[in-house]
Design a protein around this motif. Structure first.
Motif: not given
Length: 704
Positions: A436-464
């Protein structure tokens, strides 16, 4: 001439003016034709069912039997849909003039589907047939060879076939000046007006009997054309889209039976509302989904914050995902060596880098590029092997899957699963920062980052999140597309949702329907040019529909006052309906006032909706229940047949009711950022009567 079975007649032409006897005789002839046509349709249905029963026995193999059975069952179902509805709604009598061409002196009945007699001769022509075009387009200025256009009036009775009650003739070859005095002031025939204004309960009906010339132009647009309709409330934009889908399936059956047609709506309630239209037009095999269902690879188990959802729906995420995916490709540093019996074939690192560069330049989908790289490497090995002897197909397959080639690909162009990439991107701050370098700022990256990393199998997906997964899946491999897609309420699609639709329409066309004034989502567009670019059709025609046939003028004039506050460039609506009722009542308590308004509305025919904020809906439902008034909600199975619906404002878009009771407009405005847009939607759901009940002051734009 207008006639009904009571013997009433209104002189609109020079044809058949006189005593009631010729009129009664003409009505009798029409009723006899109707009886014969019903008998013909019954024979067609019986024949189709017989073919279903015997089709498997005449098929040569199991696959043929299944294919034939599916086709015959579809045909039988289409014929049997709505057997009690009017078989036809119009008649064309062509004149004896050169303009009539091959139809000189012919008479055709126009209906929802084709009906033939036992000899195969047509008794009713499908409304989509080329000759039927004149029924909608012919005018006194351009009669297109038609001498007289006849429209039929029908009375629908419970548990029985519709009854023919009258007809109306419109001569098209008589002087316009001679007929001007008797032409309706609004330019619509009396039977068309009666059909448009007919009260309704249940799902949306087709408008095949009342399509206007400007609507017909859109309906009959060619398959290769993509069209965007900016339709004001009540202009019939949804009906135009559905009728265009039916028209294209009739006109281009081979292409579209193979590639399919898709209807996209804003929610399930809307799709249920329109579900009866296409079957009534003879089309039963059309997919209908929401955009969320289109990308539904996993259950939705999480809800994003408003800030996170806004970033994930932003078109910039497409670039972030593309970078994250293609950053996995690495230039080879060592040569490839493949043992082959007593031989060892070698491809230098420089040759591998050159092949990799050429494939990257071709801008192929990630998965196709990976397989192209495998093919090119094996081709280089094959040329080496040909110096010894010509290798066969088995050798090529073995080299394609041998360990050294697989290991090379895993190192320089690894296989990727969409879910894995999205999970890694949202769970790894460093990976996200790099992509996201040069595309999203630090605040935007923080907004979408998962606070608890998960694998694809254990992910809880949102509609977005699923939109992001779909974007990556599209980068890896192009999804199966549709020959035509109808997108309704398209003003509310985000750029990333538009891209999901565009991926499925790369080689097809779109009918895009919407109204910028009704845009209520956080990422709604303010420009159709921009939205069509996101949908992959930047050159599509944008056509406004501004004349309303459903919403009464009194309601339109009130709702038009809101347009200046919506920050969108749309023309105001003009209504041809002057029979509506509008009441604005300040009240002390909205609960008993709503009960009283519903009680009064039940004395008149048609459907009733109480529309309010989502929070207020349970209380109003309870108030109606305590008063002994049965009501339903839009998500219940009886929603299509109940007279009274309590409807949250967030689900009102696209729906219509004869009588709407809008409760506390100021609350609706305050409930969400685009609350004024939402209020505009709510007010324009009424097609006959609108009551506005309020204890708080009305929004300033409505005062006066």
């Amino acid at each position: 001439m207008v006639a009904d079975l009571s013997g009433r007649k209104i002189d609109l032409s020079e044809r058949e003016v006189g005593t009631e006897q010729p009129l009664d005789a003409e009505l009798a002839r029409e009723q006899a034709y109707l009886a014969e046509s019903r008998a013909a349709l019954t024979r067609m249905i019986d024949t189709a069912r017989y073919r279903v029963a015997t089709g498997a026995a005449i098929a040569g193999d199991r696959y043929t039997a299944e294919t034939l059975g599916r086709m015959l069952r579809s045909q039988a179902k289409a014929l049997a849909e709505e057997p009690d509805s009017p078989l036809y709604f119009g008649r064309l009598d062509f004149g004896d003039t050169p303009a009539a061409g091959d139809h000189r002196g012919e008479r055709y009945y126009i209906g929802r589907r084709h009906i033939t007699d036992p000899a195969g001769l047509p008794r009713v022509l499908d409304w989509r047939a080329p000759v039927s075009r004149a029924f909608y387009r012919a005018s006194r200025g351009e009669p297109e060879g038609v001498a007289v256009r006849r429209r039929f009036g029908w009375h629908r009775v419970p548990d029985g076939p519709a009854q023919l009650t009258g007809f109306e003739d419109e001569p098209l070859t008589t002087s316009a000046a001679r007929l001007a005095a008797t032409e309706p002031a609004d330019g619509l025939s009396r039977l068309v007006t009666a059909e448009i204004e007919r009260p309704r309960i249940g799902p949306m009906r087709d408008i095949v009997a009342t399509i206007q010339p400007e609507q017909d132009t859109l309906v009959r647009a060619e398959l290769h054309e993509s069209v965007c309709v900016q339709g004001a409330p009540g202009t019939g934009k949804t009906a135009v889209g559905l009728h265009r889908a039916a028209y294209l399936l009739y006109t281009y059956p081979r292409q579209l039976k193979r590639t399919g047609v898709l209807i996209l709506g804003p929610n399930r309630a809307f799709l249920h509302y329109i579900s009866a239209v296409l079957p009534a037009l003879g089309e039963v095999d059309i997919a209908q989904h929401t955009v969320d269902e289109l990308v539904d690879r996993h259950p939705v188990q999480a809800v994003d914050t408003a800030e996170a959802a806004a970033v994930k729906h932003d078109v910039r995420m497409a670039e972030v995902l593309r970078r994250a995916l293609y950053s996995r490709i690495r230039a080879p540093e060592e040569a490839l060596v493949v043992p082959d019996g007593s031989y060892r074939w070698r491809v230098s690192a420089e040759a591998l880098r050159r092949i990799l560069h050429e494939i990257r330049q071709a801008d192929l989908p990630y998965g196709l590029g990976r397989e192209r790289l495998r093919t090119r490497i094996v081709g280089r090995l094959q040329r080496h092997a040909e110096t010894r002897e010509a290798p066969g197909p088995g050798w090529v397959r073995r080299m394609s899957r041998c360990r050294p080639v697989n290991e090379l690909l895993a190192g320089i162009w690894p296989a990727v699963r969409p879910e894995e990439l999205v999970a890694e991107l949202l769970g790894d701050p460093d990976l996200l920062a790099g992509a996201a370098d040069g595309v999203l700022d630090a605040r935007e990256r923080a907004a979408i980052r998962w606070t608890v990393p998960r694998t694809a199998k254990r992910a809880r997906w949102s509609a977005a999140d699923l939109l992001l997964v779909d974007e990556v899946a599209g980068l890896i491999e192009r999804p199966t597309g549709y020959g035509h897609i109808v997108v309704d309420e398209a003003q509310d699609l985000s750029p990333m949702q538009c891209r999901a639709v565009a991926r499925r329409s790369t080689n097809g066309s779109l009918t895009v329907l919407g109204d910028l004034a009704q845009a209520t989502s956080d990422w709604a567009t303010r420009s159709w040019d921009e939205q069509m670019a996101h949908l992959g059709k930047p050159d599509a025609s944008i056509v406004p529909l501004t004349v309303g046939f459903r919403v009464p003028a009194s309601v339109v004039e009130l709702s038009n006052r809101l347009l200046a506050t919506l920050a969108v460039d749309v023309p105001p609506t003009r209504s041809l309906r002057h029979d509506g009722e509008l009441r604005v009542d300040p009240v002390v308590d909205v609960d008993p006032a709503t009960v009283a308004a519903v009680t009064a509305a039940l004395r008149q025919p048609g459907s009733i909706a109480v529309i309010c904020t989502d929070r207020r809906a349970p209380a109003l439902t309870a108030a109606l229940h305590h008063a002994g008034i049965a009501s339903t909600t839009i998500d219940r199975p009886d929603a299509g047949t109940a007279r009274v619906t309590v409807l949250p404002a967030t689900l009102a878009k696209g729906l219509e009711y004869d009588h709407v009771i809008a409760v506390e407009p100021a609350e609706i405005v305050d409930a969400e950022p685009r609350g004024t847009h939402r209020l505009y939607v709510v007010l324009t759901r009424a097609v006959s009567r609108l009551d506005i009940l309020h204890t708080r002051p009305l929004p300033a734009a409505l005062v006066g």
